[in-house]
Design a protein around this motif. Structure first.
Motif, PDB file in Angstrom:
ATOM      1  N   CYS A  19      19.330 -10.741  36.342  1.00  0.00           N
ATOM      2  CA  CYS A  19      18.772 -12.099  36.409  1.00  0.00           C
ATOM      3  C   CYS A  19      17.839 -12.294  35.216  1.00  0.00           C
ATOM      4  O   CYS A  19      16.988 -11.438  34.957  1.00  0.00           O
ATOM      5  N   ASP A  20      18.007 -13.396  34.514  1.00  0.00           N
ATOM      6  CA  ASP A  20      17.123 -13.644  33.371  1.00  0.00           C
ATOM      7  C   ASP A  20      16.278 -14.906  33.582  1.00  0.00           C
ATOM      8  O   ASP A  20      15.927 -15.601  32.645  1.00  0.00           O
ATOM      9  N   CYS A  21      15.951 -15.194  34.844  1.00  0.00           N
ATOM     10  CA  CYS A  21      15.104 -16.352  35.143  1.00  0.00           C
ATOM     11  C   CYS A  21      13.685 -16.118  34.618  1.00  0.00           C
ATOM     12  O   CYS A  21      13.330 -15.004  34.226  1.00  0.00           O
ATOM     13  N   ALA A  22      12.868 -17.178  34.652  1.00  0.00           N
ATOM     14  CA  ALA A  22      11.517 -17.113  34.070  1.00  0.00           C
ATOM     15  C   ALA A  22      10.641 -16.057  34.754  1.00  0.00           C
ATOM     16  O   ALA A  22       9.845 -15.388  34.095  1.00  0.00           O
ATOM     17  N   VAL A  23      10.795 -15.889  36.074  1.00  0.00           N
ATOM     18  CA  VAL A  23       9.948 -14.912  36.789  1.00  0.00           C
ATOM     19  C   VAL A  23      10.442 -13.490  36.512  1.00  0.00           C
ATOM     20  O   VAL A  23       9.654 -12.584  36.227  1.00  0.00           O
ATOM     21  N   CYS A  24      11.765 -13.290  36.549  1.00  0.00           N
ATOM     22  CA  CYS A  24      12.317 -11.949  36.305  1.00  0.00           C
ATOM     23  C   CYS A  24      12.032 -11.446  34.890  1.00  0.00           C
ATOM     24  O   CYS A  24      11.950 -10.244  34.669  1.00  0.00           O
ATOM     25  N   THR A  25      11.869 -12.372  33.934  1.00  0.00           N
ATOM     26  CA  THR A  25      11.609 -11.961  32.546  1.00  0.00           C
ATOM     27  C   THR A  25      10.142 -12.177  32.165  1.00  0.00           C
ATOM     28  O   THR A  25       9.775 -12.045  31.010  1.00  0.00           O
ATOM     29  N   SER A  26       9.286 -12.494  33.161  1.00  0.00           N
ATOM     30  CA  SER A  26       7.879 -12.795  32.916  1.00  0.00           C
ATOM     31  C   SER A  26       7.110 -11.566  32.422  1.00  0.00           C
ATOM     32  O   SER A  26       7.391 -10.439  32.818  1.00  0.00           O
ATOM     33  N   ALA A  27       6.111 -11.817  31.554  1.00  0.00           N
ATOM     34  CA  ALA A  27       5.266 -10.724  31.063  1.00  0.00           C
ATOM     35  C   ALA A  27       4.093 -10.465  32.012  1.00  0.00           C
ATOM     36  O   ALA A  27       3.355  -9.491  31.850  1.00  0.00           O
ATOM     37  N   ASP A  28       3.907 -11.330  33.011  1.00  0.00           N
ATOM     38  CA  ASP A  28       2.808 -11.173  33.978  1.00  0.00           C
ATOM     39  C   ASP A  28       3.147 -10.021  34.932  1.00  0.00           C
ATOM     40  O   ASP A  28       4.121 -10.117  35.682  1.00  0.00           O
ATOM     41  N   PRO A  29       2.370  -8.937  34.917  1.00  0.00           N
ATOM     42  CA  PRO A  29       2.694  -7.790  35.794  1.00  0.00           C
ATOM     43  C   PRO A  29       2.706  -8.168  37.284  1.00  0.00           C
ATOM     44  O   PRO A  29       3.369  -7.507  38.085  1.00  0.00           O
ATOM     45  N   ASN A  31       4.203 -10.554  38.502  1.00  0.00           N
ATOM     46  CA  ASN A  31       5.564 -11.008  38.828  1.00  0.00           C
ATOM     47  C   ASN A  31       6.552  -9.837  38.926  1.00  0.00           C
ATOM     48  O   ASN A  31       7.737 -10.053  39.131  1.00  0.00           O
ATOM     49  N   HIS A  32       6.059  -8.605  38.784  1.00  0.00           N
ATOM     50  CA  HIS A  32       6.922  -7.426  38.958  1.00  0.00           C
ATOM     51  C   HIS A  32       6.642  -6.862  40.339  1.00  0.00           C
ATOM     52  O   HIS A  32       5.557  -6.341  40.588  1.00  0.00           O
ATOM     53  N   ARG A  33       7.612  -7.001  41.234  1.00  0.00           N
ATOM     54  CA  ARG A  33       7.362  -6.665  42.631  1.00  0.00           C
ATOM     55  C   ARG A  33       8.334  -5.590  43.116  1.00  0.00           C
ATOM     56  O   ARG A  33       9.540  -5.828  43.155  1.00  0.00           O
ATOM     57  N   THR A  34       7.786  -4.425  43.471  1.00  0.00           N
ATOM     58  CA  THR A  34       8.613  -3.427  44.144  1.00  0.00           C
ATOM     59  C   THR A  34       8.698  -3.839  45.610  1.00  0.00           C
ATOM     60  O   THR A  34       7.976  -4.732  46.066  1.00  0.00           O
ATOM     61  N   ARG A  35       9.594  -3.190  46.363  1.00  0.00           N
ATOM     62  CA  ARG A  35       9.805  -3.593  47.746  1.00  0.00           C
ATOM     63  C   ARG A  35       8.552  -3.343  48.596  1.00  0.00           C
ATOM     64  O   ARG A  35       7.767  -2.448  48.315  1.00  0.00           O
ATOM     65  N   SER A  36       8.386  -4.152  49.668  1.00  0.00           N
ATOM     66  CA  SER A  36       7.110  -4.234  50.389  1.00  0.00           C
ATOM     67  C   SER A  36       6.786  -3.024  51.263  1.00  0.00           C
ATOM     68  O   SER A  36       7.601  -2.627  52.102  1.00  0.00           O
ATOM     69  N   CYS A  37       5.604  -2.475  51.071  1.00  0.00           N
ATOM     70  CA  CYS A  37       4.988  -1.554  52.028  1.00  0.00           C
ATOM     71  C   CYS A  37       3.505  -1.449  51.679  1.00  0.00           C
ATOM     72  O   CYS A  37       3.097  -1.844  50.582  1.00  0.00           O
ATOM     73  N   ILE A  38       2.707  -0.998  52.637  1.00  0.00           N
ATOM     74  CA  ILE A  38       1.258  -0.891  52.412  1.00  0.00           C
ATOM     75  C   ILE A  38       0.730   0.456  52.884  1.00  0.00           C
ATOM     76  O   ILE A  38       1.357   1.143  53.704  1.00  0.00           O
ATOM     77  N   HIS A  39      -0.447   0.808  52.367  1.00  0.00           N
ATOM     78  CA  HIS A  39      -1.152   2.023  52.771  1.00  0.00           C
ATOM     79  C   HIS A  39      -2.538   1.575  53.249  1.00  0.00           C
ATOM     80  O   HIS A  39      -3.241   0.877  52.519  1.00  0.00           O
ATOM     81  N   VAL A  40      -2.889   1.942  54.472  1.00  0.00           N
ATOM     82  CA  VAL A  40      -4.169   1.513  55.044  1.00  0.00           C
ATOM     83  C   VAL A  40      -5.060   2.734  55.255  1.00  0.00           C
ATOM     84  O   VAL A  40      -4.610   3.733  55.837  1.00  0.00           O
ATOM     85  N   VAL A  41      -6.290   2.641  54.766  1.00  0.00           N
ATOM     86  CA  VAL A  41      -7.258   3.718  55.006  1.00  0.00           C
ATOM     87  C   VAL A  41      -8.341   3.161  55.930  1.00  0.00           C
ATOM     88  O   VAL A  41      -9.037   2.210  55.585  1.00  0.00           O
ATOM     89  N   MET A  42      -8.399   3.745  57.138  1.00  0.00           N
ATOM     90  CA  MET A  42      -9.330   3.252  58.152  1.00  0.00           C
ATOM     91  C   MET A  42     -10.298   4.386  58.470  1.00  0.00           C
ATOM     92  O   MET A  42      -9.899   5.360  59.106  1.00  0.00           O
ATOM     93  N   ASP A 236       6.538 -17.769  41.012  1.00  0.00           N
ATOM     94  CA  ASP A 236       5.754 -17.353  39.860  1.00  0.00           C
ATOM     95  C   ASP A 236       4.302 -17.199  40.313  1.00  0.00           C
ATOM     96  O   ASP A 236       3.732 -18.122  40.901  1.00  0.00           O
ATOM     97  N   HIS A 237       3.708 -16.034  40.050  1.00  0.00           N
ATOM     98  CA  HIS A 237       2.381 -15.739  40.594  1.00  0.00           C
ATOM     99  C   HIS A 237       1.341 -16.793  40.213  1.00  0.00           C
ATOM    100  O   HIS A 237       0.649 -17.339  41.077  1.00  0.00           O
ATOM    101  N   GLU A 238       1.238 -17.061  38.935  1.00  0.00           N
ATOM    102  CA  GLU A 238       0.197 -17.973  38.429  1.00  0.00           C
ATOM    103  C   GLU A 238       0.390 -19.396  38.991  1.00  0.00           C
ATOM    104  O   GLU A 238      -0.548 -20.010  39.509  1.00  0.00           O
ATOM    105  N   GLN A 239       1.633 -19.887  38.891  1.00  0.00           N
ATOM    106  CA  GLN A 239       1.939 -21.251  39.334  1.00  0.00           C
ATOM    107  C   GLN A 239       1.624 -21.451  40.819  1.00  0.00           C
ATOM    108  O   GLN A 239       0.938 -22.389  41.205  1.00  0.00           O
ATOM    109  N   TRP A 240       2.121 -20.518  41.639  1.00  0.00           N
ATOM    110  CA  TRP A 240       1.944 -20.663  43.088  1.00  0.00           C
ATOM    111  C   TRP A 240       0.522 -20.350  43.534  1.00  0.00           C
ATOM    112  O   TRP A 240       0.046 -20.921  44.512  1.00  0.00           O
TER     113      TRP A 240
END
Ligand SMILES: [Zn+2]
Ligand SMILES: [Zn+2]
Ligand SMILES: [Zn+2]
Length: 260
Positions: A19-29, A31-42, A236-240
């Motif tokens: 895909c060469d859309c504006a978000v996929c080729t964006s220089a804004d880091p 806009n680079h998203r690996t698949r979702s997961c989180i780490h919680v320290v409680m 797009d991160h900035e726009q949204w």
């Protein structure tokens, strides 16, 4: 409490292959998203929620060196396929099985994809071993409480999770991969210091909240701050971020750390 966003992308990741859309080729880091997961320290307890395909790389990037147990929200590929890399954390525990909390659907998927992991100890040194356990509605721990609720996500349910740290009283809500947030889940999230919701994209989707639907849920829950995750290349991160600022909603991004 600290929440580390290891990944914030939808199942295809951003950039998407070919895909060469504006978000996929964006220089804004952001806009680079690996698949979702989180780490919680409680209060020093390290809880990993889901294991994306990039889980190993995410752990290296965020310097995750410890994990006390694992929660699988549901059995979709983008949340489960990184689980083999939990092997390193089994090793670090002295080769004992890691407790995995999930739903019946999650357990069935783990059994079919990783049958060699269901043992008290790894079948060979360096392998993963899991102790599958049904996620209770209330998991009481010395460091606090983790409550769970079921969120509709197409033909299955996702575990919605609410963390409450004992020492600080801080409350964190993680409702990813869902089409709706039922009334009881809204009630459970009441008074949250931070809320994370599936936001996907601007367009409607049959099994995920879109941005507008997620903003409506955020307004119902009224958390101090709300972040959207599981985002596609339509966002797009900035726009949204600028569009959502007035509603008090922000976009999560890979590497974001919330200190509550
Ligand atoms: Zn997903
Ligand atoms: Zn794209
Ligand atoms: Zn899913």
């Amino acid at each position: 409490m600290e929440v580390i966003f290891l990944g914030t992308g939808t199942s295809q990741g951003v950039p998407m292959i070919a895909c060469d859309c504006a978000v996929c080729t964006s220089a804004d880091p952001r806009n680079h998203r690996t698949r979702s997961c989180i780490h919680v320290v409680m209060d020093g307890l390290h809880v990993q929620v889901d294991a994306a395909p990039e889980f190993r790389l995410q752990c290296l990037r965020e310097r995750i060196t410890r994990l006390d147990f694992f929660i699988l929200t549901h059995g979709h590929a983008d949340h489960i396929v990184g689980m083999d890399d939990l092997r390193r954390f089994c090793d670090l525990r002295g080769g004992t099985a890691l407790t995995v909390y999930t739903t019946e659907e999650g357990m069935a998927r783990i059994l079919s994809i990783f049958p060699y992991t269901i043992a008290e100890r790894p079948v060979a040194k360096g392998y993963a071993a899991f102790k599958l356990t049904a996620m209770p509605q209330v998991l009481e721990l010395p460091q606090g409480t983790i409550r769970s609720t079921l969120l509709p996500h197409g033909g299955i349910n996702t575990l919605g999770l609410v963390f409450e740290e004992k020492s600080s009283g801080k409350k964190f809500v993680y409702y990813n991969d869902c089409k709706r947030v039922p009334r009881e889940a809204v009630a459970l999230a009441e008074g949250a210091d931070a809320v994370v919701l599936d936001g996907l994209r601007p367009e409607l989707h049959p099994t995920h909240l879109n941005i507008e639907e997620a903003c409506a849920v955020a307004a119902e829950i009224k958390g101090k701050v709300t972040y959207l995750t599981h985002l596609t290349h339509s966002v797009d991160h900035e726009q949204w971020s600028a569009k959502l600022a007035a509603q008090g909603v922000q976009l999560a991004y890979d590497g974001l750390r919330l200190k509550l």
